[in-house]
Write an enzyme that holds these catalytic residues in place. Sequence first.
Site, PDB file in Angstrom:
ATOM      1  N   ASP A  30       0.507  -1.225   0.104  1.00 34.90           N
ATOM      2  CA  ASP A  30       0.222  -0.431   0.076  1.00 34.90           C
ATOM      3  C   ASP A  30       0.611   1.227   0.027  1.00 34.90           C
ATOM      4  O   ASP A  30       2.220   1.239   0.397  1.00 34.90           O
ATOM      5  CB  ASP A  30      -0.400   0.440   1.427  1.00 34.90           C
ATOM      6  CG  ASP A  30      -2.059   0.705   1.073  1.00 34.90           C
ATOM      7  OD1 ASP A  30      -2.922   0.221   0.838  1.00 34.90           O
ATOM      8  OD2 ASP A  30      -1.958   2.244   1.166  1.00 34.90           O
ATOM      9  N   GLU A 161     -18.814  -4.824   2.958  1.00 32.65           N
ATOM     10  CA  GLU A 161     -18.623  -4.003   4.535  1.00 32.65           C
ATOM     11  C   GLU A 161     -19.548  -4.417   5.145  1.00 32.65           C
ATOM     12  O   GLU A 161     -20.869  -4.246   5.328  1.00 32.65           O
ATOM     13  CB  GLU A 161     -18.024  -2.389   4.415  1.00 32.65           C
ATOM     14  CG  GLU A 161     -16.944  -2.216   3.163  1.00 32.65           C
ATOM     15  CD  GLU A 161     -17.015  -0.675   3.219  1.00 32.65           C
ATOM     16  OE1 GLU A 161     -17.189   0.058   3.876  1.00 32.65           O
ATOM     17  OE2 GLU A 161     -16.920  -0.114   2.355  1.00 32.65           O
ATOM     18  N   ASN A 214     -24.233  -4.279  -8.760  1.00 30.32           N
ATOM     19  CA  ASN A 214     -24.251  -2.694  -7.694  1.00 30.32           C
ATOM     20  C   ASN A 214     -25.103  -1.911  -8.447  1.00 30.32           C
ATOM     21  O   ASN A 214     -25.822  -1.466  -7.767  1.00 30.32           O
ATOM     22  CB  ASN A 214     -23.180  -2.394  -7.676  1.00 30.32           C
ATOM     23  CG  ASN A 214     -21.978  -2.115  -6.679  1.00 30.32           C
ATOM     24  OD1 ASN A 214     -22.091  -3.667  -5.661  1.00 30.32           O
ATOM     25  ND2 ASN A 214     -21.008  -1.797  -6.951  1.00 30.32           N
ATOM     26  N   ASN A 225     -37.874   1.787  -1.443  1.00 27.53           N
ATOM     27  CA  ASN A 225     -38.134   2.831   0.230  1.00 27.53           C
ATOM     28  C   ASN A 225     -38.972   3.968  -1.182  1.00 27.53           C
ATOM     29  O   ASN A 225     -40.069   4.620   0.038  1.00 27.53           O
ATOM     30  CB  ASN A 225     -36.838   3.618  -0.638  1.00 27.53           C
ATOM     31  CG  ASN A 225     -35.465   3.288   0.920  1.00 27.53           C
ATOM     32  OD1 ASN A 225     -36.056   2.818   1.640  1.00 27.53           O
ATOM     33  ND2 ASN A 225     -34.198   3.490   1.053  1.00 27.53           N
ATOM     34  N   TYR A 257     -39.053 -11.718 -16.148  1.00 20.04           N
ATOM     35  CA  TYR A 257     -38.767 -10.324 -16.512  1.00 20.04           C
ATOM     36  C   TYR A 257     -37.267 -10.253 -16.690  1.00 20.04           C
ATOM     37  O   TYR A 257     -36.601  -9.529 -17.404  1.00 20.04           O
ATOM     38  CB  TYR A 257     -39.159  -9.604 -16.158  1.00 20.04           C
ATOM     39  CG  TYR A 257     -40.655  -9.691 -15.832  1.00 20.04           C
ATOM     40  CD1 TYR A 257     -41.569  -9.622 -16.483  1.00 20.04           C
ATOM     41  CD2 TYR A 257     -41.494 -10.036 -14.300  1.00 20.04           C
ATOM     42  CE1 TYR A 257     -42.831 -10.173 -16.410  1.00 20.04           C
ATOM     43  CE2 TYR A 257     -42.619 -10.014 -14.905  1.00 20.04           C
ATOM     44  CZ  TYR A 257     -43.582 -10.805 -15.243  1.00 20.04           C
ATOM     45  OH  TYR A 257     -44.755 -11.263 -15.483  1.00 20.04           O
ATOM     46  N   GLY A 265     -45.434  -3.339 -22.170  1.00 17.38           N
ATOM     47  CA  GLY A 265     -46.513  -2.130 -22.752  1.00 17.38           C
ATOM     48  C   GLY A 265     -48.450  -3.867 -22.074  1.00 17.38           C
ATOM     49  O   GLY A 265     -47.404  -4.545 -21.000  1.00 17.38           O
ATOM     50  N   CYS A 268     -52.015  -3.662 -18.694  1.00 20.63           N
ATOM     51  CA  CYS A 268     -51.680  -3.263 -17.042  1.00 20.63           C
ATOM     52  C   CYS A 268     -50.636  -2.617 -16.829  1.00 20.63           C
ATOM     53  O   CYS A 268     -50.542  -1.623 -15.799  1.00 20.63           O
ATOM     54  CB  CYS A 268     -51.873  -4.565 -16.352  1.00 20.63           C
ATOM     55  SG  CYS A 268     -53.341  -5.981 -16.877  1.00 20.63           S
ATOM     56  N   LYS A 271     -51.199   1.543 -17.867  1.00 23.87           N
ATOM     57  CA  LYS A 271     -51.720   1.797 -16.899  1.00 23.87           C
ATOM     58  C   LYS A 271     -51.732   1.934 -15.491  1.00 23.87           C
ATOM     59  O   LYS A 271     -51.732   2.643 -14.490  1.00 23.87           O
ATOM     60  CB  LYS A 271     -53.228   1.400 -16.874  1.00 23.87           C
ATOM     61  CG  LYS A 271     -53.660   0.227 -16.307  1.00 23.87           C
ATOM     62  CD  LYS A 271     -55.045   0.222 -17.039  1.00 23.87           C
ATOM     63  CE  LYS A 271     -55.279  -0.957 -16.054  1.00 23.87           C
ATOM     64  NZ  LYS A 271     -55.401  -1.279 -14.389  1.00 23.87           N
ATOM     65  N   LYS A 324     -48.112  -9.030 -26.713  1.00 22.56           N
ATOM     66  CA  LYS A 324     -47.392 -10.244 -26.423  1.00 22.56           C
ATOM     67  C   LYS A 324     -47.305 -11.738 -26.957  1.00 22.56           C
ATOM     68  O   LYS A 324     -48.076 -11.188 -27.326  1.00 22.56           O
ATOM     69  CB  LYS A 324     -47.232 -10.262 -24.959  1.00 22.56           C
ATOM     70  CG  LYS A 324     -47.687 -11.162 -23.991  1.00 22.56           C
ATOM     71  CD  LYS A 324     -47.553 -11.253 -22.637  1.00 22.56           C
ATOM     72  CE  LYS A 324     -48.673 -12.100 -22.007  1.00 22.56           C
ATOM     73  NZ  LYS A 324     -48.724 -11.917 -20.210  1.00 22.56           N
TER      74      LYS A 324
HETATM   75  N1  LIG Z   1     -15.620  -1.702   0.008  1.00 23.36           N
HETATM   76  C1  LIG Z   1     -16.626  -2.641  -0.585  1.00 23.36           C
HETATM   77  O1  LIG Z   1     -17.756  -3.045   0.172  1.00 23.36           O
HETATM   78  C2  LIG Z   1     -16.540  -3.074  -1.702  1.00 23.36           C
HETATM   79  C3  LIG Z   1     -16.693  -4.271  -2.621  1.00 23.36           C
HETATM   80  C4  LIG Z   1     -16.893  -4.644  -4.044  1.00 23.36           C
HETATM   81  C5  LIG Z   1     -15.589  -3.798  -4.960  1.00 23.36           C
HETATM   82  N2  LIG Z   1     -15.115  -2.510  -3.654  1.00 23.36           N
HETATM   83  C6  LIG Z   1     -13.858  -1.822  -5.179  1.00 23.36           C
HETATM   84  O2  LIG Z   1     -12.911  -2.484  -4.663  1.00 23.36           O
HETATM   85  C7  LIG Z   1     -11.899  -2.008  -4.678  1.00 23.36           C
HETATM   86  C8  LIG Z   1     -11.324  -1.193  -3.120  1.00 23.36           C
HETATM   87  O3  LIG Z   1     -11.946  -0.822  -2.750  1.00 23.36           O
HETATM   88  P1  LIG Z   1     -11.945  -0.461  -0.730  1.00 23.36           P
HETATM   89  O4  LIG Z   1     -13.411  -0.265  -0.927  1.00 23.36           O
HETATM   90  O5  LIG Z   1     -11.304  -1.385  -0.724  1.00 23.36           O
HETATM   91  O6  LIG Z   1     -11.209   0.586  -1.700  1.00 23.36           O
HETATM   92  P2  LIG Z   1     -10.183   1.367  -0.119  1.00 23.36           P
HETATM   93  O7  LIG Z   1     -10.170   3.276  -0.219  1.00 23.36           O
HETATM   94  O8  LIG Z   1     -10.766   1.242   1.304  1.00 23.36           O
HETATM   95  O9  LIG Z   1      -8.291   1.173  -0.136  1.00 23.36           O
HETATM   96  C9  LIG Z   1      -7.995   0.943  -1.376  1.00 23.36           C
HETATM   97  C10 LIG Z   1      -6.031   1.348  -0.969  1.00 23.36           C
HETATM   98  O10 LIG Z   1      -5.239   1.053  -2.329  1.00 23.36           O
HETATM   99  C11 LIG Z   1      -4.346   2.281  -1.911  1.00 23.36           C
HETATM  100  N3  LIG Z   1      -4.012   2.570  -2.938  1.00 23.36           N
HETATM  101  C12 LIG Z   1      -3.810   3.484  -3.815  1.00 23.36           C
HETATM  102  N4  LIG Z   1      -2.984   3.679  -4.656  1.00 23.36           N
HETATM  103  C13 LIG Z   1      -2.145   2.857  -4.741  1.00 23.36           C
HETATM  104  C14 LIG Z   1      -0.804   2.261  -4.841  1.00 23.36           C
HETATM  105  N5  LIG Z   1      -0.221   2.939  -6.191  1.00 23.36           N
HETATM  106  N6  LIG Z   1      -0.718   1.303  -4.836  1.00 23.36           N
HETATM  107  C15 LIG Z   1      -0.508   0.385  -3.799  1.00 23.36           C
HETATM  108  N7  LIG Z   1      -1.530   0.884  -2.572  1.00 23.36           N
HETATM  109  C16 LIG Z   1      -2.354   1.987  -3.157  1.00 23.36           C
HETATM  110  C17 LIG Z   1      -5.018   2.742  -0.544  1.00 23.36           C
HETATM  111  O11 LIG Z   1      -3.963   3.819  -0.245  1.00 23.36           O
HETATM  112  C18 LIG Z   1      -5.822   2.491  -0.258  1.00 23.36           C
HETATM  113  O12 LIG Z   1      -5.558   1.840   1.031  1.00 23.36           O
HETATM  114  C19 LIG Z   1     -12.241  -0.192  -5.353  1.00 23.36           C
HETATM  115  O13 LIG Z   1     -12.565  -0.467  -6.868  1.00 23.36           O
HETATM  116  C20 LIG Z   1     -13.912  -0.622  -4.915  1.00 23.36           C
HETATM  117  O14 LIG Z   1     -14.805  -0.094  -5.682  1.00 23.36           O
HETATM  118  C21 LIG Z   1     -15.312  -2.329  -3.010  1.00 23.36           C
END
Ligand SMILES: NC(=O)c1ccc[n+]([C@@H]2O[C@H](COP(=O)([O-])OP(=O)(O)OC[C@H]3O[C@@H](n4cnc5c(N)ncnc54)[C@H](O)[C@@H]3O)[C@@H](O)[C@H]2O)c1
Length: 438
Positions: A30, A161, A214, A225, A257, A265, A268, A271, A324
């Site tokens: 990282d 998450e 997503n 909602n 579907y 169309g 149902c 309308k 249909k």
């Molecule tokens: N958070 C989720 O629940 C989730 C679920 C599915 C997919 N994703 C996708 O996964 C990806 C990561 O999501 P996240 O939530 O873990 O992101 P995050 O922002 O929590 O973490 C990303 C990490 O990448 C690091 N980083 C940036 N540039 C870097 C580099 N050049 N080398 C090494 N590390 C580097 C950052 O410092 C950071 O720690 C995104 O594309 C997101 O859309 C996220």
Amino acid sequence: MNISIFGLGYVGAVSLACLARDGHHVVGVDVDPAKLKLISDGKTPVVEEGMIELMAKVVGSGLVSVTTDAAQALRDSEVSLICVGTPSAANGSQDQSAVLRLAEQLGVALRDIDRPHTFVFRSTLVPGTVEDVLRPILEKASGKQEGRDFFVCFQPEFLREGSSIRDYDHPPFTIVGANSAEPVARLKQLFGHLPCDFHTTSVRAAETVKYCCNNFHALKITFANETARLCEVLGVNPFEVMDLVCRDTQLNISRAYMKPGFAFGGSCLPKDLRATLYLAKQHDVVLPMHAGILASNRVHIDHAVDKVLESGRRRVGMVGLAFKTGTDDLRESPLVTVAERLIGKGLSLLVYDPEVHLSSLLGANRRFIEEHLPHIGALVRSDLEAVVAESDVLLIGSSDKRTIQEVKRLARADQIVVDLANVGESQGMAAQYVGLTW
Ligand SMILES: NC(=O)c1ccc[n+]([C@@H]2O[C@H](COP(=O)([O-])OP(=O)(O)OC[C@H]3O[C@@H](n4cnc5c(N)ncnc54)[C@H](O)[C@@H]3O)[C@@H](O)[C@H]2O)c1
């Protein structure tokens, strides 16, 4: 396996902990030294159920190391998982700066590695990014060739998450988008034991599925909602309504579907949607998603009309008119709208629909046609062969098996078949085939 993970946010850190738990050697990379320090101290950089204990355990086992040195991590691994962030830019586009920079770095590091390396992109990426953007960067920076010296693939991540370790162990499915067997075999080794199906597909399809999932989740939440906002003003219990909606696993929570095709169309859906919107308006409840449905349906009809116009042909033979297959009901049939639009554009049109023909013989629908659609009624023919013979483009709106077989048999090499009903392109059909969105 020796694995490097780039980006130790939610996705990367959970993957690191779970892969080490499963016995793999994992090196985490990282750009944020604080995250690396936490991990090397056996602490978790993200707050997630179970991560405190798991991280302490796997770091203690000696299977985890961390570094800021991408080249070193690459040398120490056969597979790299790329999990860096891909947030929104101010204009709504995907900010790919982190993954682009990383690809450049990885490409340079790859120069000195003399065994094939597999890059698994797990960050969510706009479709086309891996093949059109990242692969060329890796190839240029390394001077090596993808598919021979190294491999790229895309494996969407589906964890949520808050429950990410559980989701890691019980994903809905594993999807690997790859162009060769090598990365698929590697990922089967890593994830093949999970209790879910393992699907392989094109790289682009895998990238697209992630967005589609997503977007569908967002759509479901918004649907519930908006329904709840309407229920609130009606004094109806929204939980009861949505619970009952979800209990229908035949039409609601099912594959029903959920298939690309032509616009909806009939007597149902349009309308009832309109009545829902009017009711909401009376109560000052705003339902943009529901309102968008009819607008989107109209765009789909436009799309079908455009496909016919794009063919450049002026004589259209329309097969199917009812809303249909299997019914003679013409009320709010989107095919009637298409017919009207084509006539309006000055094209000549003939129509064949087995059910409409039968019902007009029986007199059942005759009055409706005479009263509401006399201009279309005059174009309906009882003889499919004559309709095909006098057309340059055949517009298929029905999936009636016998009729379609006949159309495919009769269609000439100089004709174009525009398929709205997903009847497919059959072997031996002489005409040129154009699908609505496929
Ligand atoms: N958070 C989720 O629940 C989730 C679920 C599915 C997919 N994703 C996708 O996964 C990806 C990561 O999501 P996240 O939530 O873990 O992101 P995050 O922002 O929590 O973490 C990303 C990490 O990448 C690091 N980083 C940036 N540039 C870097 C580099 N050049 N080398 C090494 N590390 C580097 C950052 O410092 C950071 O720690 C995104 O594309 C997101 O859309 C996220």
